[in-house]
Design an enzyme around this catalytic site. Structure first.
Site, PDB file in Angstrom:
ATOM      1  N   GLU A  78      12.761  29.453  30.774  1.00 44.74           N
ATOM      2  CA  GLU A  78      11.785  30.143  29.929  1.00 44.74           C
ATOM      3  C   GLU A  78      10.391  30.178  30.521  1.00 44.74           C
ATOM      4  O   GLU A  78       9.609  31.097  30.245  1.00 44.74           O
ATOM      5  CB  GLU A  78      11.739  29.485  28.542  1.00 44.74           C
TER       6      GLU A  78
ATOM      7  N   GLU B 151      20.886  25.527  25.476  1.00 44.72           N
ATOM      8  CA  GLU B 151      20.537  24.874  24.209  1.00 44.72           C
ATOM      9  C   GLU B 151      21.730  24.897  23.249  1.00 44.72           C
ATOM     10  O   GLU B 151      21.969  23.927  22.513  1.00 44.72           O
ATOM     11  CB  GLU B 151      19.319  25.556  23.592  1.00 44.72           C
TER      12      GLU B 151
END
Length: 710
Positions: A127, A107
């Protein structure tokens, strides 16, 4: 005052935000604050023409600080606001990516204007493996860069992609053979000199031609089919938002979806397992500087199902293996099964033929124990019979070279007795692999009373080399996993004698709403072999370990006596059409007969909830006793045993975590209720003192430790 893990450095006219937070440059609160401060300093210095993000060590940022998710007021806002400022810079921002860029690391890279990576780089958003979704705009930027199909696959599976795949997809902009910092600075200088139009992922739209017909509807429907993993639904909704909404609205959708799963029981459980695996390697009282023994060559005694699987495990990891059997017929049969296993893997496209030949070439079959003399580790893997194992142990004690480690693969028997038979007990421990040994991740390492510290440390280190997660157990019947499984199977059998069918018992724990086990106790034992299960009970009886209860495990012994061994004989608790389990009328008749013989009342009001409680409360109570007895070091170790070795659902976190999420007060009350309704003449439903203490203090079973363990 501690130094920040982030510093701003100068490389000519290029500013370098340098992250040094070993071992994997995780985005700890201090790292995030360091990034914020560094960017502020860059913004204040107009002499810089560009900014590079670079990480020290073996990897780029490999994820967030998972422990921070447990902070009550955790918020992703500071990092997300930083990413928005980073992406909004008017001067080029380049990420120097190497190693892995995972989770928050990817990210971070996607908020840069250009991403240059080494050829060996891998990127991903894993995640979901923690029951979470990307919370720092990964669900919004990745579909815009790579398209929604690949983005959804990466986020829903948690898989990484290599640099070439990432480059082709648009996740990376360049692959360079140069050192990461050198490549990134050169690119930043070139972009600044060219006056390159900055490319911001948030300003992109997902092109309509990259959204296949029906994709958005299928995405939502597929996630809804797995409600036990709410993160899948949250990812799906966030990707749909990326495809259909402006970036700012997609950002709000991602934030709502992230917070919706952050405190979910599933994410709590999966994050617990993440830390539990890492804690399991920490052995109380084991010196850090203990000398490890060298293990280069491995011997296996026994070429049956377990021995063959163990041989494959070591051959797969590159070890030369000497495989010993008592007869040529047994040896050839074992080698044939190994070959067939490899051929099946090749047929599925998961192994190349040349790799199969290489692995088979590492296995040397022999009938001579003398061929084990050069091995550094020898594992006995014959069937569960104490006399046989002691006989083999004595032979190994004589033939193995000084300093060689001798291990037994026993699943239930007394490791100390086997160790004593070798005449060199300090060299001995248990290495309990789970079937199929070349597939299952768990290795129970059984520490004997005289096991040398270096032997234990060596095997724990070796477990990682062969792709296993290792948990240390003390010596007792069944160690951690099978001792708990015995209580579990005890109640399963009593339920069958009282009138439940195998399908009812299995269905109660296989139900995703109740528990979600892949296989209930009856199907599990049919697959493993009722003969195997019965022999462990018989051996326990020989050692005087059975309770003074004539009805204890009578069913499994009766099935064994009748030759009903499960799938291998076509009938056990079920009868089989191929591998499909069907009702077995003979078992129902046998249960009626045994119940009458032992004065057990049959009834028709057994509910799925009663089945679940009896099986799980028995298991949890035994787990607490195991902790109190010092057999396991930690409640979290017990959870690893059950999730890695017995297929306990990861989204439940293991039996100890499951009990915590039920509320330990409720568990204690449930056990006391079962003691009153089922009777407690043999102590089956006597509540563990540890459970009582934790319920009263508000403690957690998954965080509990054995006496004396910190």
């Amino acid at each position: 005052m501690s130094l920040s893990p982030v510093t701003l450095r100068r490389d000519g006219t290029v500013a370098v935000l340098h992250i040094d937070n070993p071992p994997v440059n995780a985005l700890s609160p201090a790292t995030v604050q360091g990034l914020i401060d560094g960017l502020k300093a860059f913004e204040a210095d107009a002499s810089f023409t560009a900014l590079v993000l670079h990480c020290e060590g073996r990897t780029f940022v490999a994820g967030g600080d998972i422990a921070s998710f447990d902070i009550p007021d955790f918020s992703a806002t500071p990092f997300n606001s930083f990413l928005a400022r980073l992406e909004g810079q008017a001067r080029p921002v380049v990420a120097a990516v190497h190693g892995t860029a995972l989770g928050g690391g990817l990210e971070l890279a996607m908020a840069c204007h250009w991403r240059v990576a080494t050829p060996s780089t891998r990127v991903g958003l894993p995640e979901v493996k923690l029951g979470l979704i990307p919370g720092s705009l990964g669900t919004q930027r990745l579909p815009r860069l790579a398209g929604p199909v690949l983005a959804l696959d990466m986020m829903s599976s948690g898989r990484m992609v290599d640099a070439k795949t990432a480059l082709a997809a648009g996740i990376l902009d360049e692959i360079s053979e140069l050192p990461p910092l050198q490549a990134a600075v050169a690119r930043a200088q070139a972009l600044a000199a060219e006056g390159w139009t900055l490319r911001r992922a948030s300003a992109l739209a997902v092109p309509a031609d990259k959204i296949p017909d029906g994709f958005l509807d299928r995405t939502i429907a597929d996630a809804a089919a797995k409600p036990q993993y709410p993160a899948l639904g949250a990812i799906a909704r966030s990707v749909v938002a990326a495809c259909t909404l402006p970036f700012a609205e997609g950002e709000r959708a991602e934030s709502e979806n992230f917070m919706g799963v952050l405190r979910s029981p599933q994410s709590v459980a999966m994050r617990h397992l993440f830390f539990a695996e890492r804690t399991a390697n920490k052995i109380p009282g084991l010196p850090r500087d203990v000398t490890l023994r060298e293990v280069q060559r491995v011997g296996i005694v026994g070429a049956g199902t377990m021995g063959g699987g163990i041989a494959m495990t070591f051959a797969n990891a590159g070890f030369p293996v000497t495989l010993v059997e008592a007869t040529d017929a047994a040896l050839q049969r074992g080698v044939g099964i190994i070959r067939a296993n490899y051929e099946a893997t090749v047929a599925k496209g998961k192994l190349k033929p040349e790799a199969m030949a290489e692995r088979l070439g590492r296995i040397t079959p022999t009938l001579s124990y003398d061929d084990l003399a050069g091995c550094d580790l020898v594992i006995e893997a014959v069937f569960e019979n104490m006399d046989l194992k002691k006989e083999i142990a004595a032979r190994l004690g004589a033939v193995c070279k000084p300093g060689a480690i001798i291990a037994t693969n026993t699943s239930t028997l007394d490791v100390d007795q086997i160790a004593a038979a070798t005449g060199r007990a300090a060299d001995v421990l248990g290495m309990h692999f789970f079937s199929p040994a070349h597939v299952m991740r768990l290795l129970e390492v059984v520490r004997g009373a005289q096991t040398a510290p270096g032997v234990l440390a060596t095997v724990m280190k070796l477990a990682g080399r062969i792709g296993k997660v290792a948990v240390v157990s003390g010596v007792c019947y069944g160690f951690i996993g099978n001792r708990m499984a015995e209580a579990y199977m005890r109640e399963a059998e009593f339920l069958l004698l009282e009138g439940a069918t195998p399908a009812q018992v299995d269905g109660a724990v296989e139900s995703t709403e109740r528990l979600g086990l892949a296989m209930g106790p009856c199907r599990m034992l049919d697959m493993a072999g009722i003969d195997v299960g019965a022999k462990t009970v018989i051996e326990l009886d020989k050692s005087g370990g059975l309770p003074a209860d004539p009805s204890y495990r009578v069913l499994v012994r009766a099935l064994f006596e009748r030759g009903l061994f499960g799938q291998k004989t076509g009938a056990g608790y079920y009868r089989y059409d191929g591998r499909k389990p069907l009702p077995n009328p003979d078992v129902e008749a046998l249960c009626i007969e045994l119940a009458a013989r032992h004065g057990i009342t049959r009834r028709s009001d057994i509910t799925p909830d009663e089945i679940l409680q009896r099986l799980m409360f028995a298991m949890v109570n035994e787990g607490a006793r195991i902790l109190d007895d010092g057999i396991a070091y930690r409640g979290s170790d017990i959870d690893i045993v059950w999730t890695a070795g017995y297929g306990f659902p990861d989204h439940r976190g293991g039996p100890m975590c499951w009990a915590d999420l039920q509320g330990l007060g409720n568990v204690v009350a449930g056990i006391e209720r079962l003691a009153a309704t089922c009777g407690n003449a043999h102590g089956y439903w006597t509540v563990s003192p540890l459970l009582v203490r934790l319920a009263q203090s508000g403690g957690k079973l998954r965080e509990a430790t054995a006496p004396g363990v910190k």
